[in-house]
Each structure stands twice: as C-alpha cells, then as structure tokens.
Design an enzyme around this catalytic site. Structure first.
Site, PDB file in Angstrom:
ATOM      1  CE  LYS A 275      -9.858  -0.031  27.470  1.00  0.00           C
ATOM      2  NZ  LYS A 275     -10.472  -0.265  26.266  1.00  0.00           N
TER       3      LYS A 275
ATOM      4  N   GLY B  32      12.843  15.787  28.940  1.00  0.00           N
ATOM      5  CA  GLY B  32      13.450  14.646  29.589  1.00  0.00           C
ATOM      6  C   GLY B  32      12.880  13.756  30.609  1.00  0.00           C
TER       7      GLY B  32
ATOM      8  CE1 TYR C 252       3.883  13.879  16.257  1.00  0.00           C
ATOM      9  CE2 TYR C 252       3.762  15.503  17.958  1.00  0.00           C
ATOM     10  CZ  TYR C 252       4.290  14.381  17.421  1.00  0.00           C
ATOM     11  OH  TYR C 252       5.166  13.557  17.906  1.00  0.00           O
TER      12      TYR C 252
ATOM     13  N   GLY D 228       9.681  12.693  30.368  1.00  0.00           N
ATOM     14  CA  GLY D 228       8.570  11.782  29.624  1.00  0.00           C
ATOM     15  C   GLY D 228       9.013  10.357  29.675  1.00  0.00           C
ATOM     16  CG  LEU D 229       7.132   6.434  26.839  1.00  0.00           C
ATOM     17  CD1 LEU D 229       7.364   5.322  28.195  1.00  0.00           C
ATOM     18  CD2 LEU D 229       6.267   6.209  25.915  1.00  0.00           C
ATOM     19  CB  VAL D 230      11.321   9.026  24.675  1.00  0.00           C
ATOM     20  CG1 VAL D 230      12.562   8.800  24.128  1.00  0.00           C
ATOM     21  CG2 VAL D 230      10.269   8.307  23.959  1.00  0.00           C
ATOM     22  N   GLY D 231      12.515  10.139  27.583  1.00  0.00           N
ATOM     23  CA  GLY D 231      13.386  10.690  28.231  1.00  0.00           C
ATOM     24  C   GLY D 231      13.758   9.990  29.538  1.00  0.00           C
TER      25      GLY D 231
ATOM     26  CD1 TRP E  66     -12.943  -0.481  23.211  1.00  0.00           C
ATOM     27  CD2 TRP E  66     -12.124   1.521  22.395  1.00  0.00           C
ATOM     28  NE1 TRP E  66     -13.555   0.316  23.993  1.00  0.00           N
ATOM     29  CE2 TRP E  66     -12.984   1.664  23.435  1.00  0.00           C
ATOM     30  CE3 TRP E  66     -11.593   2.392  21.776  1.00  0.00           C
ATOM     31  CZ2 TRP E  66     -13.172   2.904  23.987  1.00  0.00           C
ATOM     32  CZ3 TRP E  66     -11.832   3.601  22.056  1.00  0.00           C
ATOM     33  CH2 TRP E  66     -12.705   4.148  23.255  1.00  0.00           C
TER      34      TRP E  66
END
Lengths: 321, 318
Positions: free
Chosen positions: B191, B13, B140, B15-18, B205
């Site tokens: 960056k 929970g 994964y 992290g980014l999505v949580g 890149w």
C-alpha cells in the site's frame, strides 16, 4: 431424491462387528422398510485403507446411504503400543470412505465416534459440543484424533458440498458378536467370558477394583435401532450421543451380579481392591437424544445381559475371544 | 557428528520462510550441509508417488517441511474441506516418506493461527490442542495440529526426532504482497509503495492500536537452522520476539513509511475492524534455550523488506 418407492441401498462398513450386528438385528426385526436394501460389508469386500479398493466396493454396491463403522480398533494395550498406526490407518479409512461417498453422490453418511475420544481433562456430564475441547487421553490419542477428524470432515463436506454427513457417539456398547477376548475386549464382554470360565472351573469370579465405578451401557440392538433412526431422520452435522441417561448408570458390581444371575453362576464374587477402579463416573449427557426421542425405550439391562450371555454360551466355539 | 554430510530438503522452499532459511544458511554456512529448496514445480506432495520420487532423487537426511496449501481469510472460509484434506495429504506423505527413507529429523511449520480460539494469553506451546480453533480456517488449523500429533506418533514408534516450530507474524522478501490475500505487514508495504507512487494518503484499516509480534524471515531462518541442528524435543517451539517487542499497527505503518521515505498523510479507517487487540505468544521456551539471540531491529528489517519490494516489484507476488 428419497421417496418410499425408490430403492435405497444402505452400505454398512464394518458390518460384521458388534455394532453392525446390532443394526442388522434391528433391521431384520422391525426396522426394515419397503424399498430398502441393506448390505453389511466386511474387510473381505474391500480394503478401505486403499482408495481404489474402496471405490470398487462402492461401484459394486452402489449405495445411496452409508453407515460407516469400519475402523482399526484395539484395547488399551493395543493402542498404547501403536498410536501412530491407529492414527494413520483410521484417517485413511475415514478419508477414503467419505470422499468415495461424496464422489458417488451419497447424500447421507453416519459415522461412529466413541466417548473415549473426548478430552481427558473435562467436566461431567460430557456432551456433543465438547469433543474438541482439549487433548484426549494419552493412551489412545492416535485413535481418538482420527475419530475426531471425522467430525471435522463432516463439517467440511456439509459446508462445501451440502452433504448430510454426520456421526453418533455411543457409550459402552455390549451385545452378541462382541469381542470377548479378555486382553482386548471391554468390561462387560470381559465379565461374561470370565464368569463362563469361572463356572467351568468351579471357582469364584474375581472382579478387578471395588465394583463401585458407574458406567452407561447401551445394548447393541438398541444402538442399532437408534442408528437407523439417525440415518433416516437426524439432519444435524454435529454428532449425537446415543446412550441411556445418567439415571441408568450401572455399577460394575451390579453388572457382575446381573451377569452371574444370567449365567446361573453361584460360586460368588470377589473384589480385588488392589486393582485400580479407573474413573468413578464418566457420565455422558443424552439430553439431545431425549429431545428428539423422549419416548425411546431401552432394553432393561438385566434382559439385555441375559440375551448376550445366552448368545455367548450358545456360540462359545465361534465367538471372538 | 559434525563431519557427517547432511542433505536438507526444504519443501515449500521458494516461499517467504524458505527464502529466509536460504539467506540464513548462506550467511552462516556449514561445510557438511547441503540445502535443496523445493517448489511445487519439483513435486506434487499430495501424491505419495511424487513425494517418493523426490526423496529417491535427493536422498535427504533431514527435512524442513514448509509446503502447504495456504490462503488468506476468504480463501480459507470458502474451502475449509479442501484446506484440511490437501494439507493432511501433504503432511502425511512428507512424514511417512521421510520415515521410510530413514530421515531422522523433520522440522515442520505450524502457525499461531491454529491455537484455540477461546484461550488465555500469552499462548504457549502446551496450549495448541486445548480447544477448537477459529471457525474461519478450522480446516487448515486442524491439519496443522495433526502434524504435532503425527510427530508424537513417529517419535514414539520409530525413535525419530520429528518436531515443529510456531512462528508469529512473519514478514520479509519473497512474501505474498497481494492486498486481498496477504498478511498485514506485506499489505502495508504494498500500500505505501503505491501511495508513494500515486502521491495519495495511506489508509490504514482499523484504529492502528492493535498490537502484534512480528518476526523477520531472516531471523526466522536463523532460528530454523538452530532448531534443525540442536532442538531435540517433540513438542513444538514458538519462534517469536518477546511481548516487550510487540508493536502496534500504527507503529508498523510508520516504520513502513520510513522504509520508503514516504511522507504522506495517514488516514485511519475506523469503520474497519481492528481484529484482536493483542494475541501475545510467549517466547520463554526459546529464551530458555537462546537467551542471547538477537533479532534484527524491526525498523531495519522493515526497511530492508521495503527496499527489496521496490527493487523486485515486477517479480514480487502482488
């Protein structure tokens, strides 16, 4: 470290089943080498769904090699009802066996897949590169995906740890010690059991379907010899199909006639064409096997069926049915 | 029933999505919903015992399952076995313990990277298992695919409503902005931030022409809540902007520059690979359900993320 004089201990999980007994027969009839100790484990020796029990089994037997046959298996109807259980139990068994083998520095594990795990929608003949090319048949997706994940783990153990963990893919296996139960068993043991009963009752044998579909059958004792060869010589991570070639496909009608002949059954065959034939052909390609072993001789099917029928009649009381 | 209390456990929970779900829930709260956002500090989900303890503690009625062992390209390539086994273990523990505790709805999180490597485009929800995934992260990918297979098994055997979503490229606050491990958008953000600080040109890149669908974590959060509350299917659902809203990497870089008011030069290092030109995922299933759903305009979403990054640089994962 393998040389002829160092003792090899080969643990066969699921050792008391059809394939395990095929290996045992092969080993005891010419395949055994000096310095080899073969152990045929059964569920009595340990519960492979339990990691500690698996570890205890390995600690007790100290294998240097493993042939992994143990699985939760079942017929069409068993699978249909319980795909989740078939998926989870087999994933756990397979993970426990491979990781415990790895923990015990076992360099070589040969697991057993099945042609039923291939993609449902596919071209024929099927070959070893096609295992993951689409979803399996819906009736046993749980079992199928669990078996497929063995191949994934073999790859992982090979890449990360340099292990030679691999697998074989037999077509329809038959032989002594099979499951001859009419509900759960496969087509040949089913025919053998039915002929036995029809003979006793003085009735004709009713075969479901037209009898026309073709199948590749492999005798468990031939499979046993081949698995022993795989254990000793086959170095690839990718699986290998173990089967007679397309030229030796047998129709259900022909198989029924050979069983009748083997059991001296004279009451006649009836084909109930209201029942489904299933797929006409499901040819698996044995070209890879033939590249390695161009001269391997399979037992002629009439002979193999005779031996199996004789075994069934002699062991009727104790046979699994 | 609208009045029944829901206790929604969100694994992974923090992290980014949580955090996107957290923001969405705070923006659109429902009085009967209580959210618990777990992190790895709360429980080691590779341990069945630990998983049971956390379920015992919170007694969830619903689960949003985001926790996973994740890594960038190089992390995956080196350790496919680990990514497979650890994620299989986490997923089996969360789903089986959920079932044991009578949780009727679990929404797990897949990824477009698990789709077959050889495929036609646009990809859609029916295609997940139609071939082998890319070899770089097969461990994964197969572990994630098995969530879908397990969902089917649980629903057939136990009458549960376990399902999964498939987001395309997610970005937003609380992302992993590490240049080695992170994804393209947080990479550009990090960056440009540095280029502005150091007054150097920005090196992008590739040619910049590759096109991608990006979804803002707050929008993803809003859609996750809708899936949790309304979506009844076992089959997964792709959560993404449509093909018409794909943007090129060049456009993304330009929007990030605007987000920081960076006016430096762009240099395209064309010796670097572009990756695939397009990987379009179809969002027609989502659009059938929610024809009116409005995604945050991408320039706004990028600007907000850049702002968050500037303000939280010290604590951000860099």
């Amino acid at each position: 470290m393998e040389n002829g004089y160092q003792e090899k201990v080969i643990l066969v999980t699921g050792g008391s089943g059809l394939v395990g007994n095929g290996i045992k027969y092969a080993v005891e009839n010419g395949e055994q080498r000096k310095g080899e100790k073969w152990i045929y484990a059964t569920s009595k020796d340990g519960d492979l769904t339990d990691l500690e029990s698996t570890r205890a089994m390995f600690a007790m037997f100290q294998p240097t090699h493993v042939i992994h046959l143990a699985a939760k298996v079942g017929g069409l109807f068993g699978n249909l009802k319980a795909n989740l259980e078939f998926l989870r139990k087999n994933i756990i068994i397979n993970d426990n066996v491979l990781r415990t083998a790895h923990e015990n520095n076992v360099q070589h594990v040969v697991s057993c897949l099945s042609t039923c795990i291939f993609p449902d929608k596919t071209t024929y003949p099927i070959n070893e590169t096609m295992v993951h090319n689409g979803p399996p048949h819906d009736s046993n997706y749980g079992y199928s995906y669990a078996k497929r994940m063995i191949d994934i783990m073999n790859r992982g153990y090979n890449q990360e740890h340099g292990r030679n963990y691999t697998s074989v893919i037999p077509t329809n296996v038959f032989g002594p010690e099979d499951n001859f139960n009419l509900e759960e068993g496969h087509v040949l043991p089913g025919l053998i059991h039915k002929v036995y009963q029809a003979k006793k009752e003085g009735k004709p044998l009713t075969v479901w379907g037209t009898g026309k579909p073709l199948r590749q059958f492999i005798y468990s004792r031939d499979l046993g010899r081949l698995i022993v060869w795989v254990l000793r010589e086959y170095k690839e991570t990718e699986p290998i199909i173990l089967s007679v070639g397309e030229e030796d496909e047998t129709s259900i009608k022909e198989a029924a006639e050979k069983v009748a002949e083997a059991m001296d059954f004279k009451n006649g065959l009836i084909f109930d064409t209201t029942k489904s034939d299933g797929q006409y052909k499901k040819t698996a390609d044995n070209a890879k096997l033939r590249r390695y072993l161009p001269d391997f001789k399979f037992t002629p099917i009439g002979e193999a069926l005779k031996e199996t029928c004789d075994w069934f009649v002699a062991n009727y009381e104790t046979a699994r049915k | 029933m609208a009045c029944t209390k829901k206790v929604i456990l969100v694994t992974g929970g923090t992290g980014l999505v949580g955090q996107g779900i957290k923001s969405a829930a705070e923006q659109n709260p429902q009085p009967n919903e209580e959210f618990i956002f777990l992190s790895s500090k709360d429980a080691d989900l590779t341990s069945r015992e630990a998983t049971k303890s956390i379920f015992e503690k919170h007694r969830p009625t619903h689960v949003i399952h985001l926790a996973a062992k994740v890594g960038g390209l190089y992390g995956n390539m080196r350790a496919n076995l680990q990514f497979f086994r650890i994620n299989m273990s986490i997923n089996d523990n969360v789903l089986s313990v959920s079932q044991e505790y009578g949780v009727k709805k679990v929404v797990s999180c897949l990824s477009t990277c698990i789709f077959p490597d050889k495929t036609s485009y646009p990809i859609d929800e029916t295609m997940i298992h139609n071939g082998a995934p890319h070899t770089s992260n097969y461990g994964y990918s197969y572990a994630k695919r098995m969530i879908d297979v397990l969902n089917k098994g649980y629903n057939q055997q136990h009458g549960t409503n376990y399902t999964a979503v498939v987001p395309t490229n997610v970005f937003g606050p609380h992302d992993n902005f590490n240049l080695e491990e992170g994804h393209v958008m947080p990479g550009l953000i990090h960056k440009v931030y540095k280029c502005k600080e150091n007054n150097t040109p920005l090196t992008v890149w590739g040619t910049g022409s590759a096109r991608r669908q990006f979804i803002y974590s707050l929008d993803l959060g809003r859609l996750f809540l809708w899936v949790l509350r309304e979506y009844q299917e076992t089959e997964p659902i792709i959560l993404s902007v449509g093909e018409e809203d794909e943007i090129s990497i060049k456009t993304a870089a330009e929007l990030v520059a605007k987000g920081f008011d960076y006016e430096g030069e762009f240099v395209y290092d064309t010796t670097r690979s572009d990756g695939q030109y397009k990987k379009t995922a179809s969002n027609s299933k989502l659009r059938k359900y929610l024809p009116e759903f409005k995604f945050t305009p991408i320039d706004e979403a990028i600007r907000a993320t850049c702002q968050w990054f500037s303000e939280h640089y010290k604590e951000a994962r860099v």
